[in-house]
Every structure is written in C-alpha cells, then in structure tokens.
Design an enzyme around this catalytic site. Structure first.
Site, short mmCIF file in Angstrom:
data_model
loop_
_atom_site.label_atom_id
_atom_site.label_comp_id
_atom_site.label_asym_id
_atom_site.label_seq_id
_atom_site.Cartn_x
_atom_site.Cartn_y
_atom_site.Cartn_z
CG HIS A 104 -0.12 0.19 2.53
ND1 HIS A 104 0.59 -0.83 3.11
CD2 HIS A 104 0.08 1.28 3.33
CE1 HIS A 104 1.18 -0.40 4.21
NE2 HIS A 104 0.90 0.89 4.37
NE ARG A 129 8.89 -4.50 10.40
CZ ARG A 129 9.86 -3.64 10.10
NH1 ARG A 129 11.12 -4.00 10.13
NH2 ARG A 129 9.56 -2.40 9.77
C1 GA4 Z 1 -2.39 2.81 5.45
C2 GA4 Z 1 -1.53 3.72 6.33
C3 GA4 Z 1 -1.96 3.70 7.81
O1 GA4 Z 1 -1.53 2.48 8.43
C4 GA4 Z 1 -3.49 3.84 7.95
C5 GA4 Z 1 -4.10 2.64 7.26
C6 GA4 Z 1 -5.62 2.48 7.34
C7 GA4 Z 1 -6.03 1.55 8.49
O2 GA4 Z 1 -5.34 0.55 8.78
O3 GA4 Z 1 -7.05 1.82 9.10
C8 GA4 Z 1 -6.06 1.99 5.93
C9 GA4 Z 1 -4.81 2.16 5.00
C10 GA4 Z 1 -3.85 3.01 5.82
C11 GA4 Z 1 -5.15 2.81 3.65
C12 GA4 Z 1 -6.51 2.37 3.03
C13 GA4 Z 1 -7.55 2.01 4.09
C14 GA4 Z 1 -7.24 2.78 5.36
C15 GA4 Z 1 -6.59 0.56 5.83
C16 GA4 Z 1 -7.31 0.59 4.53
C17 GA4 Z 1 -7.63 -0.49 3.83
C18 GA4 Z 1 -3.89 4.02 9.40
C19 GA4 Z 1 -4.00 4.93 7.06
O4 GA4 Z 1 -4.21 6.08 7.35
O5 GA4 Z 1 -4.24 4.42 5.79
#
Ligand code: GA4
Length: 296
Positions: free
Chosen positions: A172, A239
């Site tokens: 991601h 980790r």
């Molecule tokens: C990716 C980056 C951060 O960890 C996060 C993630 C968020 C979550 O885990 O709640 C998201 C992910 C992240 C991006 C797309 C969406 C939202 C899970 C997901 C499938 C906290 C963020 O801000 O975006």
C-alpha cells in the site's frame, strides 16, 4: 551516505542504494529532496533531539489480522491511535485512557516527538523547494487540528511449518503527507521501486525511516512519489514497528501547490479535502491505487 538494499529472491530482482540523510549535515535539505524525488523513501540518522523511547480496530484501537474496513488481512497485531489529543470523545482516546499511565505517557511523548520530526522534515523540504507562503506544508502537521495517527505493529516470528513468506502488512501507499517509522532490528519491510521491483529495507532500530505519502505527492504535483511498501513475516524473530502518519486537518483542501506549478493546466491532480480523500480511502482495499481519486 547510502546503504545497499539486497534484492528479494523471487520475481524481478535488483539492488538499490537507500538514501541516508544525516540531519546534522548542512546539505541535508538537498539530500531529502533528492530522496523524495528519486525513491519517496529515506533513512534519517543524527536526529538528535529525539529520545530513544517508545511504546478488530474500527479503525482505531486494537486490531488483529484485519486491516481497514474492506476485508484486508495480514499476520499482524496492532494498536492504531488517533494522534489528535483534542478529540477527547473518540473511542481511541477512551480505550487509550484505560491503558497504564506509564504506557500512555510514553506513547504521548513519542507522538509529540514524531510530530516535531515530521514538521522538521517538511520544513526542510519547504526551504529546499522554495515553497511559499512559509510553512504552507509543515503547518498542516503542526496545528492542533492535524489529522495524524500512530500505529504500533507486532509481527510474530514465522514458524518452521509455515509457508516461506507470509504477508504481515500488504502492499500500500500511505495516504497522509509523510510517515515516520521506527522498528526493532528485525527485517520484513520492503519498498517498491518505480520499476516494480521489491527491495528489503535492512532494519536499523536506531534510525527513523521516512515515507512520502499520497498527499505530499499531490501537493508536489507528482515531483515526490508516494512509495509503495509492505511487510513480509519471513523471519525467525518477531518484528515491532511504530509509525507516525502525519496528516493535514480534515477540512484542508489538498491540491498541487501554486508556487511549484505556476500554470493551472499543468496540475496533474484536482482538489479534494483531506476528509474526502480519507473517507474514500476507507472504501478501498489496502493495495488499491487511491491516488486515482485525485487524478484529473
Ligand atoms: C495505510 C496507512 C496507515 O496504516 C493507515 C491505514 C488504514 C487503516 O489501517 O485503518 C487503511 C490504510 C492506511 C489505507 C486504506 C484504508 C485505510 C486501511 C485501509 C484499507 C492508518 C492509514 O491512514 O491508511
């Protein structure tokens, strides 16, 4: 200064030099910009003021395996916290309040330090790129309304009987401006190069790793790249990582910066508020290409 990343054994392989930015070096601003442009990822050493301490979500709170709201799973246990201390009514804060004071205070202090570190990196970017007005970007993470969050991830060590590689945290990009990661000395983090090659990042518990996020890519009109990354639990040791995601206030309008792109017709992205981008993001799967929402 650079560190050689080793290639992954499967698929396309390559080795790459990971930029190391020495914050005590007077040329560090230029080094940051170069790294943001070339890789969207770099390692920070000599960060001085920062102390060596640290500490199913919906989306905040404790989570195990399930990530986000669209069915993504990974071999990870985590705590996700909203870093806005003024949002005292959120569930995060309620859950967090019940944790022992010694833990809570350490996490609060760490988040505060990370806020300082992210704004410092952004200030250096502003100076190096000549961004105007002053603090146009760094202000977004400094103000009390900034919508930043903090995550602690725990990846259990892989057992002998398990498949060779397991996904700890699927690929991601981070939606925010920048993210600052610190981990223990266990490998697992990989970043994706522009040609699609995955390279492992050697762990270094005494340094921070900085990721360019989608919002900074939009504001720089694509000059900085939001780096795709993932964690594989292909390891004999567990980790632990902590990541501070520095985000703008929910109402902030995100678009390419006029001082960097003088002609509107050259804008690669349209304007969206951070709130719009964030809520659309929660309707996507982790690996989806979210920046498409911004594209004209
Ligand atoms: C990716 C980056 C951060 O960890 C996060 C993630 C968020 C979550 O885990 O709640 C998201 C992910 C992240 C991006 C797309 C969406 C939202 C899970 C997901 C499938 C906290 C963020 O801000 O975006």
């Amino acid at each position: 200064m650079v560190v050689v990343l080793q290639p992954v054994p499967k698929g396309k392989t390559s080795s790459v030099l990971i930029p190391v930015v020495d914050l005590a070096d007077p040329t560090s601003k230029t080094q940051i910009v170069k790294a943001c442009e070339e890789l969207g990822f770099f390692k920070v050493v000599n960060h001085g003021s920062l102390k060596d301490k640290a500490g199913p979500a919906d989306p905040f709170g404790y989570g195990s395996k399930r990530i986000g709201l669209q069915g993504d799973v990974g071999c990870v246990e985590y705590i996700l916290l909203n870093a806005n201390s003024h949002l005292s009514s959120t569930k995060t804060t309620a859950v967090f309040r019940k944790t022992p004071a010694i833990f809570r205070e350490a996490v609060e202090e760490y988040m505060e330090e990370m806020k300082g570190m992210s704004s410092k990196v952004l200030e250096m970017v502003e100076e190096a790129l000549g961004i105007e007005p002053k603090e146009k970007v760094s202000r977004l993470v400094k103000v009390k309304e900034s919508d930043s969050c903090f995550r602690m991830n725990y990846y259990k060590e892989k057992e002998e009987t398990q498949a060779k590689e397991e996904i700890g945290f699927g690929e991601h990009t981070d939606p925010q401006l920048i993210s600052v990661l610190r981990s223990n000395d266990t490998e697992g983090l990989q970043i994706c190069l522009k040609d699609g090659t995955w390279v492992p990042v050697p762990p270094d518990h005494s340094s921070f790793f900085v990721f360019v996020g989608d919002t900074l890519q939009v504001m720089t009109n694509g000059r900085f790249k939001s780096v795709k990354h993932r964690v594989l639990t292909n390891t004999k040791r567990s980790r632990l990582s902590m990541i501070y995601f520095a985000g703008p206030p929910l109402t902030e309008k995100i678009a390419p910066l006029a001082c960097l792109v003088p002609k509107q017709e050259d804008y690669l992205y349209k304007e969206l508020t951070w709130s719009q981008y964030k809520s659309s993001g929660y309707k996507t799967k982790l690996g989806d290409y979210r920046l498409g929402l911004f594209e004209k």
